[in-house]
Design an enzyme around this catalytic site. Sequence first.
Site, PDB file in Angstrom:
ATOM      1  CG  HIS A 263     -53.343   4.009  11.632  1.00  0.00           C
ATOM      2  ND1 HIS A 263     -54.428   4.602  11.548  1.00  0.00           N
ATOM      3  CD2 HIS A 263     -52.374   4.880  11.666  1.00  0.00           C
ATOM      4  CE1 HIS A 263     -54.350   5.894  11.070  1.00  0.00           C
ATOM      5  NE2 HIS A 263     -52.985   5.982  11.251  1.00  0.00           N
ATOM      6  CD  GLU A 264     -48.714   4.336  12.513  1.00  0.00           C
ATOM      7  OE1 GLU A 264     -48.310   4.806  11.345  1.00  0.00           O
ATOM      8  OE2 GLU A 264     -49.248   5.017  13.324  1.00  0.00           O
ATOM      9  CG  HIS A 267     -49.424   5.898   7.586  1.00  0.00           C
ATOM     10  ND1 HIS A 267     -50.130   6.933   6.969  1.00  0.00           N
ATOM     11  CD2 HIS A 267     -50.259   5.974   9.006  1.00  0.00           C
ATOM     12  CE1 HIS A 267     -50.647   7.731   7.830  1.00  0.00           C
ATOM     13  NE2 HIS A 267     -50.951   7.259   8.809  1.00  0.00           N
ATOM     14  CD  GLU A 293     -53.996   9.532   9.382  1.00  0.00           C
ATOM     15  OE1 GLU A 293     -52.781   9.729   9.175  1.00  0.00           O
ATOM     16  OE2 GLU A 293     -54.629   8.869  10.259  1.00  0.00           O
TER      17      GLU A 293
HETATM   18 ZN   LIG Z   1     -51.866   8.076  10.611  1.00  0.00          ZN
END
Ligand SMILES: [Zn+2]
Lengths: 494, 494
Positions: A263-264, A267, A293
Amino acid sequence: MSASAYQQLESVFTRLYRYQHLAAIAGWDQAAMMPPGGNDARGAAMAELSVLMHATLTDPQLNTWLASAGQEELDAAQQASLREMRRSWQHANLLPASLVEAKALAGSRCEHAWREQRKANDWQGFLQNFREVLRLSREEAQLLSDASGKGRYDALLDKYEPGMNSAEVERIFGDVKTWLPGLIRQVMDKQAGEQLLTAQGPFAVDSQRALGVEIMGLLGFDFDAGRLDVSVHPFCGGVAEDVRITTRYRDDDFMQSMMGIVHETGHARYEQRLPRELVHLPVGQARSMGIHESQSLSFEMQLGRSPAFLQLIAPLVKKHLGEQGAFDAANLARMYTRVRPGFIRVDADELTYPAHVILRYEIERALIEGDIEAEDIPALWDEKMTAYLGVDTRGNYRDGCLQDIHWTDGSFGYFPSYTLGAMYAAQYFATIRRSVPDLDARIAAGDLTPVMDWLDANIWSQASRWETAELVQRATGEALNPAHFRAHLQARYL
Amino acid sequence: MSASAYQQLESVFTRLYRYQHLAAIAGWDQAAMMPPGGNDARGAAMAELSVLMHATLTDPQLNTWLASAGQEELDAAQQASLREMRRSWQHANLLPASLVEAKALAGSRCEHAWREQRKANDWQGFLQNFREVLRLSREEAQLLSDASGKGRYDALLDKYEPGMNSAEVERIFGDVKTWLPGLIRQVMDKQAGEQLLTAQGPFAVDSQRALGVEIMGLLGFDFDAGRLDVSVHPFCGGVAEDVRITTRYRDDDFMQSMMGIVHETGHARYEQRLPRELVHLPVGQARSMGIHESQSLSFEMQLGRSPAFLQLIAPLVKKHLGEQGAFDAANLARMYTRVRPGFIRVDADELTYPAHVILRYEIERALIEGDIEAEDIPALWDEKMTAYLGVDTRGNYRDGCLQDIHWTDGSFGYFPSYTLGAMYAAQYFATIRRSVPDLDARIAAGDLTPVMDWLDANIWSQASRWETAELVQRATGEALNPAHFRAHLQARYL
Ligand SMILES: [Zn+2]
Ligand SMILES: [Zn+2]
């Protein structure tokens, strides 16, 4: 020849970018490195920097330059840049300093007390502080509404998701509400008969980290321009030229750290691939919370939890965590798509997560519009949790309306970004799949270029050049369309 | 009631302290954490912060307040505080911005090229850039001399060691030169017959770190307000409330990291024990480079290399690095007091180190006073290395006059601090020993309180309340007296 107003603005925003660099590194350090004794001095230093950045953005000269630059001959890129400078300026200048200060104080008091009140399930205690946060947030919304002509809640939404409005959110979330509760029940019935092997720990932290680093490499994280560290609340921080992501490890669970890193990394790649020559200006920076996001969820949900990707990384999981049946690709896919309605948003699976967000959106919008009062939250919470997820939260404030930090400091308007991000991500992948029919086979074979090249060309390199709606339209050929999200969930879960 | 000029000054220096906090953390991160790709953005952000700090200190209002505060009723503590504010102000205001900028540019160009030139033994290439650095440093010295009435070299010395002057340095180093070369020869003769066991590596980095952390704990390092990390060039950074020390590890050598940690812990405890209620003002900050080094050398030389301390930590060395005869206390003491004249200052032992410093002091003073030119350095270097250490450096610029970074950016006047620090440290311990006759026995038994309490009461808690000479006089009952240093060396090495 003297500098044009636009050039003057560029130099101010460049200075501001450098101050933000220091704030970002000091903030990362505070979360990932700083010993507790350093906290007061760090807080004072960062507050001083905030004052400086606010003073830089509220310098009256800036308003003059913004007006003059509008009269200058600017090319399209500069016009977009000016538009984004004006947006930054407005965020800092529309509210009186007294309100900003009062809200910061009330928010910090409420948040601080909440940390204990949540543990103690103390809703009445929380209310004492929260009423003031709500009052000041309503005042903020009214002032922003007066200045912008937007509705009150829309004016707050615009801080996190510029260009979005609640009519649009209503349309999208309204659609989701017609099919999500039924889909959740269907999927739970289906999964009830599924065989699922549980992975046997402990999982050494060093091994989890090594696995995470290898996956980050696979996903194209640039370790020459970033790091992976540990913090209590995982986040993606630092600056575009030096992105700092964090995770947390538990030795009895590898699932959270592994997918948290995916997830990160989503980003992070957005930040790392922003156009370097523009990243010091607002137009060269990330578009919005929802678009940010959408990158992390492209990585985590569209890519990370797909059977193809889990087939690709299953050998890495075994290499670092040891050989066991639970790490077979098919079982990993079952583990990462297990649907279980629960109390806690941050622990929710992909399918039930939107219900948590819609519930919060509906309550916070009513709060800001003045349709309900703070006292009404628990009853509404219980009612909606029952309706959307079939979960009974009565009397359990701790795992109910006291679970999130967002409202404690008045960050109303933030929640929709999570689900908008998930929907953007589904729409991107629908677009990618149209031109790459064998996408899953390529992912499983380790070829992630169709995904990365598309995101790079359509999102990362575009930064804030276009308003959000236009960015999405250009990238996918249509406006945000929740049908893609629904189709994705049906394909994956039914 | 409006704020007094002194109060206005306090608020400006408090703001400056917060900016310095950000600079310190960003600087530490750059050396210990930052990936290489972040360097340009970090450099720009830190330069922006320097501009801001310089602008804060050169705001004309400050000069007015300094003058007015001198007329206000101030108590003794405030007067000392005002004195130190004035000193900070002068450092930033005595030189024209054009010279500061030109010197920064020339220094950065010379230092950058030097990194390659040193490797290539390219003295002639170095000279091309260095002549300009020297020219600008002489201009700086002249301007500071005109403004302060001090001599030219003294004006530079004063930047690092306020209150010190070259007549005093001359007196002290002159004394050392009468006995040091003879003492070195005597000790080498004595050690020629000594049995020395060599420790067998490899020494795992994790084990070296664990050993270092345990020793830091023994020395009272406050881990709630600091950290130990790794950097290419070890240093003590961060802020008083959050001290960041670094070391470097080699798996074929534990001696350097272990004693390097002891050294930096000395710097760190000074910072950690500065008076918290004053540390945001110049008067509450470390006194000088020489006094700072007197703390690291109190830890490293007076305490760390003493047989008593090595007896105390020998069991820890064995615990972390394994059982071997080389780790017996007596052998550790022989290892850490081995005298071997060599080319490189930073690798020098306690006894030969002052010769390296005196040589540099004599050359840099003559350079600044205009008695010699840059071209004269190598011949003088060879001559003095032969005279003081019996080492032949002819033609070897790399390990000769090109070895240090200090002159490349014009930091003339810094070198004496190292040996002044060693002498202060010897004088402190002579004082401590007078009132604690069984000091070594107590150290060996793990009781370091006589040392720590004395340093705390006499140095750490005093910060910059007194000028350096008065600080030393109050602490030890006499002015800086090189006889203590000589006595210490004789006692340890003969
Ligand atoms: Zn996030
Ligand atoms: Zn030192």
